[in-house]
Design an enzyme around this catalytic site. Structure first.
Site: not given
Ligand code: NAD
Length: 260
Positions: A142, A155
């Site tokens: 991130s 985080y």
């Molecule tokens: P999201 O909430 O859309 O998806 C999260 C995914 O993780 C889902 O598929 C969920 O089923 C899975 N998950 C949750 N708990 C779990 C567990 N215990 N075991 C297995 N799977 C599990 O989230 P996102 O926004 O797509 O984020 C995905 C990654 O990207 C994360 O690591 C997040 O930190 C990172 N990220 C997101 C953003 C953003 O702005 N959305 C920015 C930077 C980094």
């Protein structure tokens, strides 16, 4: 990209993980999807990947909070495809509160999923990738792996940690044809971002609309959310042979956030 590749993308039932799965599938890569949802709710996406891209897609709902969950996921993908060429450690959760009020169990859970699960994943695939002399590991960190924001202690700690893990793994695997990189997205409009808006509003004493405008998009000079398609395209490029010299990198896709 070499032919006949197989990938595991953790947390790919939604958001960025699903975007990466889609981009890899479009390049002909077989995919093991993962998330904590029941298989029924992921079936239409799984089938769409197979039918649109002519690849094989499985779904395993292993809970990656525990090392056994990660090992089960890797074992099920090896059993289905015979080998894993690409591992994308993407599953992650968020919780927003000041340190004094930050619940211990939220700290533990975020460290377990956002950091330790990636370590167990790398550990589970590294030996076979080394033996075959080719592999791609992509950790979804991130912008918070490079800079901090208030109220996100766990985080930010986990994401800085995964950047460190990325560098160490890259050095250990560099001579074996295996690259290890971190993608550092800024804000991407997914359920993870949507869900933190009410808590951020509460923690900062502002409205939800103000969170979107003055906190989230304020961080990004482009004033635009990054998209799951943009993250997917970078992940796909990192899996090509043209990207063989990119390793140990933490690559921002953040609209200029971390340039400030
Ligand atoms: P999201 O909430 O859309 O998806 C999260 C995914 O993780 C889902 O598929 C969920 O089923 C899975 N998950 C949750 N708990 C779990 C567990 N215990 N075991 C297995 N799977 C599990 O989230 P996102 O926004 O797509 O984020 C995905 C990654 O990207 C994360 O690591 C997040 O930190 C990172 N990220 C997101 C953003 C953003 O702005 N959305 C920015 C930077 C980094």
């Amino acid at each position: 990209m070499p032919d006949h590749l197989n990938a595991v993308v953790t947390g790919s039932s939604s958001g960025i993980g699903l975007g990466i799965a889609e981009a890899l599938a479009a390049a002909g890569v077989n995919i093991m999807l993962n998330g904590i949802e029941e298989p029924g709710s992921v079936e239409s996406d799984r089938r769409r990947l197979e039918e649109t891209h002519g690849i094989s897609a499985g779904y395993n709902n292993a809970n990656l909070m525990k090392p056994e969950g990660v090992r089960d996921l890797i074992a099920s993908a090896e059993e289905r495809f015979g080998k894993i060429d690409i591992l994308v450690n993407n599953a992650g959760i968020q919780y927003v509160a000041p340190i004094e009020e930050f619940p211990d169990e939220k700290w533990e859970a975020i460290l377990a999923l956002n950091l330790s699960a990636a370590f167990y994943g790398v550990k589970a695939v590294a030996t076979a990738m080394k033996k075959r002399g080719w592999g791609r590991i992509i950790n979804i960190a991130s912008a918070h792996g490079l800079v901090a924001s208030p109220n996100k202690a766990a985080y930010v700690a986990a994401k800085h940690g995964i950047v460190g893990l990325t560098k160490t793994a890259a050095l250990e695997l560099a001579e074996h044809g295996v690259t290890v990189n971190a993608i550092c997205p800024g804000y991407v409009w997914t359920p993870l971002v949507e869900q933190q808006i009410p808590d951020t509003a509460k923690a900062r004493g502002i409205t939800e609309e103000e969170v979107k405008r003055d906190v989230l998009l304020h961080a990004q000079p482009t004033r635009e959310f990054a998209t799951v398609e943009q993250i997917g395209a970078l992940a796909r490029f990192l899996c090509t042979d043209d990207a063989a010299s990119i390793t140990g990198a933490a690559l921002p896709v953040d609209g200029g956030w971390t340039a400030q």
